[in-house]
Enzyme design. Structure first.
Site, PDB file in Angstrom:
ATOM      1  N   LYS A  30      15.319  27.012  68.878  1.00 39.43           N
ATOM      2  CA  LYS A  30      15.174  27.202  70.316  1.00 39.43           C
ATOM      3  C   LYS A  30      14.403  26.072  70.999  1.00 39.43           C
ATOM      4  O   LYS A  30      13.725  26.274  71.990  1.00 39.43           O
ATOM      5  CB  LYS A  30      14.457  28.528  70.585  1.00 39.43           C
ATOM      6  CG  LYS A  30      15.216  29.752  70.090  1.00 39.43           C
ATOM      7  CD  LYS A  30      14.400  31.000  70.358  1.00 39.43           C
ATOM      8  CE  LYS A  30      15.014  32.319  70.016  1.00 39.43           C
ATOM      9  NZ  LYS A  30      16.363  32.421  69.587  1.00 39.43           N
ATOM     10  N   CYS A  31      14.498  24.888  70.471  1.00 39.05           N
ATOM     11  CA  CYS A  31      13.767  23.738  71.012  1.00 39.05           C
ATOM     12  C   CYS A  31      14.678  22.953  71.946  1.00 39.05           C
ATOM     13  O   CYS A  31      15.896  22.948  71.775  1.00 39.05           O
ATOM     14  CB  CYS A  31      13.315  22.861  69.842  1.00 39.05           C
ATOM     15  SG  CYS A  31      12.447  21.356  70.302  1.00 39.05           S
TER      16      CYS A  31
END
Length: 166
Positions: free
Chosen positions: A40-41
């Site tokens: 989720k970066c």
């Protein structure tokens, strides 16, 4: 009891996504790109895409990418190994090995990351600063370079080629 000194990356055993031991000597003689990954970066999409390009291009020439999920940066890898595999392998089509989730900093840092950091410290000290910090390892198991999270994998291609030709 003194901590045993790791002389080479090949002295280290890690766990795969299913919890099985994998001795890194399995990769002896290959050029490795070791990366701490997160699902989720902001860097996730471009990094997986470019790592796939490199992997596709060089996997038959002695190159391997070893991805280690880590949730130490803004909680960007909160999922279970199954969820991580789903994101990495289904969404991002990663074919390279993705290992068990680890810590890269602090007292519980995985032995692999303790070793990598002693070999190549960062600009701001040894700690891993963010997801997608990359380490390039030569065929002999020595760490040759460390790249910032924002360094695009394709920018490393020349260094990878150089190591493959060495």
């Amino acid at each position: 009891m003194a901590e045993e000194v790791t002389k080479s990356i090949y002295d280290i055993t890690v766990k795969d996504m299913n919890g099985n031991d994998v001795n890194l000597s399995t990769y002896s003689g290959k050029v490795l790109l070791i990366v701490n990954v997160a699902s989720k970066c902001g860097l996730t999409h471009s990094n997986y895409k470019e790592m796939n390009v490199l992997y596709e291009k060089y996997k038959d020439k002695g190159f391997e990418i070893l991805a280690f999920p880590c949730n130490q940066f803004a909680g960007q890898e909160p999922g279970s190994n199954e969820e991580i595999k789903e994101v990495a392998c289904t969404m991002f089509k990663a074919e390279f090995p993705i290992f068990d989730k680890i810590e890269v900093n602090g007292k519980n840092a995985a032995p692999l990351y303790k070793f990598l950091k002693t070999q190549k410290g960062g600009i701001f000290g040894d700690g891993i600063k963010w997801n997608f910090t990359k380490f390039l390892v030569a065929k002999d198991g020595k760490v040759v370079e460390r790249y910032a999270p924002t360094t695009s994998p394709l920018k490393i291609e020349k260094d990878i080629q150089k190591q493959l030709e060495a």
